[in-house]
Design a protein around this motif. Structure first.
Motif, PDB file in Angstrom:
ATOM      1  N   GLY A  97      50.378  30.380  41.476  1.00  0.00           N
ATOM      2  CA  GLY A  97      50.070  29.616  42.645  1.00  0.00           C
ATOM      3  C   GLY A  97      48.753  29.615  43.158  1.00  0.00           C
ATOM      4  N   PHE A  98      47.758  30.321  42.604  1.00  0.00           N
ATOM      5  CA  PHE A  98      46.424  30.443  42.945  1.00  0.00           C
ATOM      6  C   PHE A  98      45.510  29.429  42.201  1.00  0.00           C
ATOM      7  CE2 PHE A  98      48.081  34.668  44.075  1.00  0.00           C
ATOM      8  CZ  PHE A  98      48.092  34.703  45.529  1.00  0.00           C
ATOM      9  N   THR A  99      45.122  28.510  42.463  1.00  0.00           N
ATOM     10  CA  THR A  99      44.418  27.237  41.915  1.00  0.00           C
ATOM     11  C   THR A  99      43.198  27.034  42.393  1.00  0.00           C
ATOM     12  OG1 THR A  99      45.317  25.726  43.437  1.00  0.00           O
ATOM     13  CG2 THR A  99      46.738  26.097  41.543  1.00  0.00           C
ATOM     14  N   ASP A 100      42.557  27.635  43.315  1.00  0.00           N
ATOM     15  CA  ASP A 100      41.215  27.668  43.925  1.00  0.00           C
ATOM     16  C   ASP A 100      39.958  28.277  43.068  1.00  0.00           C
ATOM     17  OD1 ASP A 100      42.283  26.057  45.884  1.00  0.00           O
ATOM     18  OD2 ASP A 100      41.640  27.633  47.583  1.00  0.00           O
ATOM     19  N   PHE A 101      40.483  29.101  42.136  1.00  0.00           N
ATOM     20  CA  PHE A 101      39.299  30.125  41.512  1.00  0.00           C
ATOM     21  C   PHE A 101      38.997  29.636  40.287  1.00  0.00           C
ATOM     22  CE2 PHE A 101      41.971  32.717  44.381  1.00  0.00           C
ATOM     23  CZ  PHE A 101      41.073  32.561  45.673  1.00  0.00           C
ATOM     24  N   VAL A 102      37.868  29.678  39.803  1.00  0.00           N
ATOM     25  CA  VAL A 102      37.334  29.093  38.600  1.00  0.00           C
ATOM     26  C   VAL A 102      36.821  30.271  37.561  1.00  0.00           C
ATOM     27  CG1 VAL A 102      37.200  26.549  39.258  1.00  0.00           C
ATOM     28  CG2 VAL A 102      35.161  28.140  39.229  1.00  0.00           C
ATOM     29  N   GLY A 103      36.581  31.401  38.290  1.00  0.00           N
ATOM     30  CA  GLY A 103      36.216  32.635  37.593  1.00  0.00           C
ATOM     31  C   GLY A 103      36.375  33.818  38.212  1.00  0.00           C
ATOM     32  N   VAL A 104      36.732  34.905  37.529  1.00  0.00           N
ATOM     33  CA  VAL A 104      36.967  36.275  38.103  1.00  0.00           C
ATOM     34  C   VAL A 104      36.271  37.366  37.193  1.00  0.00           C
ATOM     35  CG1 VAL A 104      38.788  38.075  38.658  1.00  0.00           C
ATOM     36  CG2 VAL A 104      39.267  35.450  38.857  1.00  0.00           C
ATOM     37  N   ARG A 105      35.496  38.246  37.820  1.00  0.00           N
ATOM     38  CA  ARG A 105      35.010  39.233  37.331  1.00  0.00           C
ATOM     39  C   ARG A 105      35.461  40.231  38.111  1.00  0.00           C
ATOM     40  NH1 ARG A 105      32.356  38.366  32.646  1.00  0.00           N
ATOM     41  NH2 ARG A 105      30.417  39.642  33.060  1.00  0.00           N
ATOM     42  N   GLN A 106      35.733  41.534  37.110  1.00  0.00           N
ATOM     43  CA  GLN A 106      36.287  42.899  37.588  1.00  0.00           C
ATOM     44  C   GLN A 106      35.383  43.945  37.588  1.00  0.00           C
ATOM     45  OE1 GLN A 106      40.384  44.180  36.983  1.00  0.00           O
ATOM     46  NE2 GLN A 106      39.777  46.279  37.749  1.00  0.00           N
ATOM     47  N   GLY A 107      34.911  44.573  38.794  1.00  0.00           N
ATOM     48  CA  GLY A 107      33.774  45.717  38.492  1.00  0.00           C
ATOM     49  C   GLY A 107      34.368  46.737  39.422  1.00  0.00           C
ATOM     50  N   LYS A 108      33.636  47.879  39.596  1.00  0.00           N
ATOM     51  CA  LYS A 108      33.947  49.124  40.147  1.00  0.00           C
ATOM     52  C   LYS A 108      33.382  49.284  41.478  1.00  0.00           C
ATOM     53  CE  LYS A 108      32.736  51.129  36.371  1.00  0.00           C
ATOM     54  NZ  LYS A 108      32.437  52.218  35.608  1.00  0.00           N
ATOM     55  N   ARG A 109      33.984  50.033  42.498  1.00  0.00           N
ATOM     56  CA  ARG A 109      33.586  50.435  43.713  1.00  0.00           C
ATOM     57  C   ARG A 109      33.675  51.809  43.932  1.00  0.00           C
ATOM     58  NH1 ARG A 109      34.904  51.245  49.288  1.00  0.00           N
ATOM     59  NH2 ARG A 109      33.683  49.882  50.847  1.00  0.00           N
ATOM     60  N   PHE A 110      32.536  52.720  44.367  1.00  0.00           N
ATOM     61  CA  PHE A 110      32.809  54.079  44.567  1.00  0.00           C
ATOM     62  C   PHE A 110      32.224  54.426  45.917  1.00  0.00           C
ATOM     63  CE2 PHE A 110      31.477  53.272  40.225  1.00  0.00           C
ATOM     64  CZ  PHE A 110      32.170  54.111  39.416  1.00  0.00           C
ATOM     65  N   GLU A 111      33.188  55.189  46.564  1.00  0.00           N
ATOM     66  CA  GLU A 111      32.808  55.668  48.022  1.00  0.00           C
ATOM     67  C   GLU A 111      32.254  57.500  47.633  1.00  0.00           C
ATOM     68  OE1 GLU A 111      35.710  53.065  50.618  1.00  0.00           O
ATOM     69  OE2 GLU A 111      36.124  55.393  50.863  1.00  0.00           O
ATOM     70  N   LEU A 112      31.218  57.481  47.872  1.00  0.00           N
ATOM     71  CA  LEU A 112      30.647  59.083  47.774  1.00  0.00           C
ATOM     72  C   LEU A 112      30.469  59.494  49.049  1.00  0.00           C
ATOM     73  CD1 LEU A 112      27.521  58.245  45.451  1.00  0.00           C
ATOM     74  CD2 LEU A 112      29.813  58.541  45.035  1.00  0.00           C
ATOM     75  N   THR A 113      30.906  60.689  49.377  1.00  0.00           N
ATOM     76  CA  THR A 113      31.095  61.121  50.852  1.00  0.00           C
ATOM     77  C   THR A 113      29.879  62.262  50.921  1.00  0.00           C
ATOM     78  OG1 THR A 113      33.413  60.803  50.907  1.00  0.00           O
ATOM     79  CG2 THR A 113      32.356  62.321  52.662  1.00  0.00           C
ATOM     80  N   VAL A 114      29.089  62.457  51.884  1.00  0.00           N
ATOM     81  CA  VAL A 114      28.137  63.640  52.204  1.00  0.00           C
ATOM     82  C   VAL A 114      28.554  64.057  53.400  1.00  0.00           C
ATOM     83  CG1 VAL A 114      26.182  62.168  50.909  1.00  0.00           C
ATOM     84  CG2 VAL A 114      26.603  61.906  53.460  1.00  0.00           C
ATOM     85  N   LYS A 163      39.085  37.922  33.018  1.00  0.00           N
ATOM     86  CA  LYS A 163      39.707  36.913  32.325  1.00  0.00           C
ATOM     87  C   LYS A 163      41.304  36.868  32.335  1.00  0.00           C
ATOM     88  CE  LYS A 163      36.834  34.499  29.251  1.00  0.00           C
ATOM     89  NZ  LYS A 163      36.138  33.584  30.387  1.00  0.00           N
ATOM     90  N   ALA A 164      41.861  38.102  32.269  1.00  0.00           N
ATOM     91  CA  ALA A 164      43.329  38.212  32.278  1.00  0.00           C
ATOM     92  C   ALA A 164      43.801  37.625  33.773  1.00  0.00           C
ATOM     93  CB  ALA A 164      43.895  39.691  32.131  1.00  0.00           C
ATOM     94  N   ILE A 165      43.157  38.107  34.944  1.00  0.00           N
ATOM     95  CA  ILE A 165      43.553  37.924  36.015  1.00  0.00           C
ATOM     96  C   ILE A 165      43.412  36.539  36.409  1.00  0.00           C
ATOM     97  CG2 ILE A 165      42.729  38.057  38.501  1.00  0.00           C
ATOM     98  CD1 ILE A 165      41.660  41.004  37.607  1.00  0.00           C
ATOM     99  N   LEU A 166      42.218  35.539  35.755  1.00  0.00           N
ATOM    100  CA  LEU A 166      42.136  34.374  35.954  1.00  0.00           C
ATOM    101  C   LEU A 166      43.227  33.677  35.365  1.00  0.00           C
ATOM    102  CD1 LEU A 166      40.168  32.147  37.104  1.00  0.00           C
ATOM    103  CD2 LEU A 166      39.093  32.109  34.621  1.00  0.00           C
ATOM    104  N   GLY A 167      43.693  33.953  34.273  1.00  0.00           N
ATOM    105  CA  GLY A 167      44.977  33.411  33.535  1.00  0.00           C
ATOM    106  C   GLY A 167      46.125  33.642  34.237  1.00  0.00           C
TER     107      GLY A 167
END
Lengths: 83, 83
Positions: free
Chosen positions: A30-47, A20-24
């Protein structure tokens, strides 16, 4: 070395204040194309060595048990990183 | 509604304390396959209608200017979500 990508997002029905903070902030920058933003997580696990099905199985279990909170988050992807 | 996925990771040379904490917790929970963990961010940006090249261009700009800190993070992927 193989890498497994795990992606976790807040469940759709859960409020996401960071998103919500990013969307605001978008229109002010000047970014007017986006109507929704969700933030999650991305992990890289090395083997060691190439990613096997056993590694992916362990990564799926880790994603559910440690990398996500199943009350508020969904694991949206567990996959080997392609070079 | 189209969705654009933006993925951001800490640069390889930057210490990632969250990833280190997860790596330290893995063996205690029985996960012994993983030799490294890095934690980054995943954003879902929603647009009205289908994702166009113009949307992707604006998402790439937003990824560099707002969704990542270019001193310590890399934007690793900006792509349309496939249904």
């Amino acid at each position: 070395m193989g890498v497994i990508i795990v992606e976790v997002m807040p469940k759709p029905e859960i409020l996401d204040p960071q998103g919500k903070a990013i969307l605001g902030a978008f229109p002010r920058l000047g970014f007017t194309d986006f109507v929704g933003v969700r933030q999650g997580k991305r992990f890289e696990l090395t083997v060691d060595g190439a990613v096997t099905e056993a590694h992916l199985e362990q990564a799926r279990k880790a994603a559910e048990e440690l990398l996500s909170n199943p009350i508020i988050e969904n694991v949206v992807s567990v996959r080997a990183l392609e070079d």
